[in-house]
Structures are given as C-alpha cells and as structure tokens.
Enzyme design. Structure first.
Site, PDB file in Angstrom:
ATOM      1  N   HIS A 258     -75.154 -40.904  61.770  1.00 16.19           N
ATOM      2  CA  HIS A 258     -74.647 -41.686  60.685  1.00 16.19           C
ATOM      3  C   HIS A 258     -73.684 -42.766  61.196  1.00 16.19           C
ATOM      4  O   HIS A 258     -73.237 -42.634  62.325  1.00 16.19           O
ATOM      5  CB  HIS A 258     -74.172 -40.912  59.219  1.00 16.19           C
TER       6      HIS A 258
ATOM      7  N   SER B 243     -71.176 -37.183  56.935  1.00 10.91           N
ATOM      8  CA  SER B 243     -71.543 -35.894  57.614  1.00 10.91           C
ATOM      9  C   SER B 243     -73.277 -35.671  57.504  1.00 10.91           C
ATOM     10  O   SER B 243     -73.721 -36.152  56.404  1.00 10.91           O
ATOM     11  CB  SER B 243     -70.960 -34.726  57.021  1.00 10.91           C
TER      12      SER B 243
ATOM     13  N   GLY C 167     -70.614 -42.594  61.111  1.00 13.25           N
ATOM     14  CA  GLY C 167     -69.493 -42.041  61.881  1.00 13.25           C
ATOM     15  C   GLY C 167     -69.773 -41.844  63.224  1.00 13.25           C
ATOM     16  O   GLY C 167     -69.092 -41.966  64.246  1.00 13.25           O
ATOM     17  N   HIS C 168     -70.987 -41.267  63.743  1.00 16.83           N
ATOM     18  CA  HIS C 168     -71.550 -41.142  65.116  1.00 16.83           C
ATOM     19  C   HIS C 168     -71.478 -42.681  65.633  1.00 16.83           C
ATOM     20  O   HIS C 168     -71.165 -42.690  66.904  1.00 16.83           O
ATOM     21  CB  HIS C 168     -72.910 -40.504  65.074  1.00 16.83           C
TER      22      HIS C 168
HETATM   23  P1  AMP Z   1     -72.087 -33.691  64.868  1.00 16.87           P
HETATM   24  O1  AMP Z   1     -73.212 -34.434  65.220  1.00 16.87           O
HETATM   25  O2  AMP Z   1     -71.660 -33.493  63.552  1.00 16.87           O
HETATM   26  O3  AMP Z   1     -71.710 -32.579  66.059  1.00 16.87           O
HETATM   27  O4  AMP Z   1     -71.050 -34.845  65.352  1.00 16.87           O
HETATM   28  C1  AMP Z   1     -70.868 -35.357  66.517  1.00 16.87           C
HETATM   29  C2  AMP Z   1     -69.510 -36.198  66.732  1.00 16.87           C
HETATM   30  O5  AMP Z   1     -69.328 -37.280  65.618  1.00 16.87           O
HETATM   31  C3  AMP Z   1     -68.323 -35.286  66.617  1.00 16.87           C
HETATM   32  O6  AMP Z   1     -67.318 -35.655  67.319  1.00 16.87           O
HETATM   33  C4  AMP Z   1     -67.814 -35.570  65.031  1.00 16.87           C
HETATM   34  O7  AMP Z   1     -66.531 -35.089  65.017  1.00 16.87           O
HETATM   35  C5  AMP Z   1     -68.007 -36.913  64.852  1.00 16.87           C
HETATM   36  N1  AMP Z   1     -68.240 -37.302  63.366  1.00 16.87           N
HETATM   37  C6  AMP Z   1     -69.012 -36.683  62.617  1.00 16.87           C
HETATM   38  N2  AMP Z   1     -68.787 -37.180  61.153  1.00 16.87           N
HETATM   39  C7  AMP Z   1     -67.982 -38.047  61.701  1.00 16.87           C
HETATM   40  C8  AMP Z   1     -67.295 -39.116  60.722  1.00 16.87           C
HETATM   41  N3  AMP Z   1     -67.336 -38.926  59.293  1.00 16.87           N
HETATM   42  N4  AMP Z   1     -66.449 -39.718  61.267  1.00 16.87           N
HETATM   43  C9  AMP Z   1     -65.891 -39.826  62.379  1.00 16.87           C
HETATM   44  N5  AMP Z   1     -66.507 -39.066  63.314  1.00 16.87           N
HETATM   45  C10 AMP Z   1     -67.600 -38.123  63.031  1.00 16.87           C
END
Ligand code: AMP
Length: 306
Positions: A50, A201, A52-53
């Site tokens: 998304h 998320s 954020g990534h």
């Molecule tokens: P994940 O795929 O959930 O393991 O997340 C991968 C990376 O993306 C991790 O460093 C998370 O902290 C970051 N991340 C996930 N959601 C967000 C968000 N809403 N804003 C910023 N970084 C994010």
C-alpha cells in the site's frame, strides 16, 4: 534531462520487473552493485503493498541506486493462532506497483529458500523484544529479527528502510544493527495514513465496513494525546486517562495495550521525555491494529508527530 543517470523511467516503464528468487542470485546482484561503488537500498516487506510501503520505496529511490524490495511472508513471525494462512497475497498487483515505482529488483524467496530443512539459528534482542508487541505476540520478534538479519546479510545494503508504523520493530532492528555491528544504516520513515487518519496496513482489508469506521478510534486517541501535549500536559498518567476515555467510548474496540514509553527502551515513563512514544494495540472485531504517536521535544517544548 540529467546526463548522469540513464533515463531509468523509460527503460523500467517498458521492461519487466526483475524477480530474484534465490539467495545466491540476490547476493550476486547486490555484491556487483557494491563493487561498482553504488549505494544499495533495501525495503523489506511482507507484500500486500500500500502507499505506506511505496513511501519507503520512494524514499529509498531518492537515496540509493539500486533499490531492492523484498516480499517475504515470514512464517517465523506468526504464531499458530495468527493470520499467516489468510494474509493477503496479491502478488501480481504488488509487482505492477513495484515496477511503476521503479525498483531495480524484487527479492522473492520462498520459505524453503529462507529456511531450508534443519534451519535452527535465531537472533533475539533481549528485553526490548519481550515488551508490548513481544508480550502480546510471544516469539513474534524473534522471527522478525531473524529474518531481517538474514535479509541484511544477503543484500548488505547501505540503507534499509522501515516504517515508524511498527515503531518497536524498527527500534529493535536498530538495536540489533548496533549490537551486531552491521554495516547497514536503518532509515525510519513516517507513518502513512488514510484520509480519516487510520494508519495504512495490509491488515485493514480484514475490517468490515462497520469496523473500518470504528478503527479510526486509534487515530482519535492519539490525536487527543497530541492535543493534551500541546496544552502542556507531560504527566503520562494524565495523558493515558485522556487516551483511555476516547478508546473506551468505542464499543467495537478492545484495547490490548495503550502506553507511553521511552522511544529507545520502550519502558514506561512517568513524564514525557526527550523522545517518547504513545503506543497502541487495539482489537477491532477480530483484527488487531497498532499505531503510535512519536513525541519529541525541541526548543519550544514537546510536540507530537502523528
Ligand atoms: P509489512 O509488510 O507490514 O511487514 O511492512 C513492511 C514495512 O512497511 C515495515 O517497515 C512497516 O513498518 C512499513 N509500513 C507498513 N505500514 C506503513 C505505514 N502505514 N506507513 C509507513 N510505513 C509502513
């Protein structure tokens, strides 16, 4: 047009995203880039990408070339009762987004590549890994630090990008890097939010329409803390009361923890210090959501960063 770099946009828009499935090939690619004195960036993810990534990827692209993203749904950080089997896996869409974001390669190992039969070595950050998320999800952080250490060893990036959304995870990775003298700098990026404030998320897709509305209560609670801070309240017991009032008003929300902690140790503090976090984990229906507010003091007092 700049002359230094080839017009990457042109080539990447037309070419396909390189998918690297083996550790040996990933090592080889990254080693070759380092040998050419290039600055290697890594963005580790579990996929279901998304905004954020993509913000992490964008930041990495500003500072590094090549940029590699990994997608690895790490079984070692899920307990038997958690959502590994139903975690979203929209791989085609993820690949299209990474291609559009112009990453140089996708590291996509499978579980047998990362954990071959007989795998038995784990790394754990003591203390920090037992608090908050660690207390609620036993074994989770051991899985996280183990896989992150493997990724950092495989790619040996100059910079690796993590989101503050998972503040405790990022703090732990930073500590591991320091403790084990790794040559990677961990870059912490801000939380990307939906329009109504809900932190983005991959798990938000689990929420029903009603739960999605209720989920904004995490942001509202953090916002209330931020406002109290702005009016000069530094006493964490008072801040916690403010936050609880907001959370308790939402019948669909069940608080796992709502604490104010030191930003390095994640131990509770009585007064908001130079750098602290308000950290939240809340169940909305069957979905567990986390969020946080970074509180830092500058010359003019303490401010909250949502
Ligand atoms: P994940 O795929 O959930 O393991 O997340 C991968 C990376 O993306 C991790 O460093 C998370 O902290 C970051 N991340 C996930 N959601 C967000 C968000 N809403 N804003 C910023 N970084 C994010």
């Amino acid at each position: 047009m700049s002359r230094g770099r080839p017009d990457a946009g042109f080539f990447f828009a037309r070419g396909r995203l390189e998918t690297i499935r083996t550790i040996a090939w990933m090592k080889e690619k990254a080693r070759a880039a380092r040998q050419e004195q290039r600055i290697v960036g890594l963005v580790p993810t579990m996929g279901a990408l998304h905004a954020g990534h993509l913000a992490l990827v964008e930041r990495a692209r500003q500072e590094c070339s090549p940029v590699y993203t990994s997608i690895f749904l790490n079984p070692k950080q899920f307990s038997a009762s958690e959502d590994l089997s139903r975690y979203p896996r929209p791989l085609e869409k993820d690949m299209a987004e990474l291609k559009a974001a112009r990453v140089d390669g996708l590291f996509l190992p499978d579980a047998a590549e990362m954990y071959p039969p007989g795998f038995s070595t784990y790394v754990q950050v003591e203390g920090l890994s037992e608090r908050l998320e660690g207390r609620s999800r036993p074994g989770h952080f051991r899985g996280v630090t183990t896989v992150v250490l493997k990724l950092l060893e495989i790619v040996q990036p100059n910079y690796a990008y993590f989101g503050r959304k998972d503040a405790q995870q990022a703090g732990m990775v930073q500590k591991m890097v320091r403790d084990l003298n790794l040559d990677t700098e961990i870059v912490l990026c801000p939380i990307v939010r939906e329009e109504d404030g809900l932190a983005m998320s991959s798990r938000n897709v689990y929420l029903t329409a009603e739960e999605r509305k209720a989920a904004v209560v995490l942001f509202k609670a953090l916002k209330a803390v931020e406002e109290a801070l702005r009016s000069g309240v530094l006493d964490t017991a008072r801040l916690q009361k403010t936050m609880r009032k907001v959370l308790d008003a939402e019948p669909r929300a069940k608080v796992d923890y709502a604490e104010i902690v030191d930003a390095e140790t994640f131990e509770p503090v009585a007064q908001v210090g130079r750098r602290s976090y308000t950290v939240l984990a809340v169940h909305v229906g069957k979905t567990r959501l986390i969020d946080n507010l970074l509180m830092e003091s500058d010359g003019d007092g303490v401010r909250g960063v949502l």
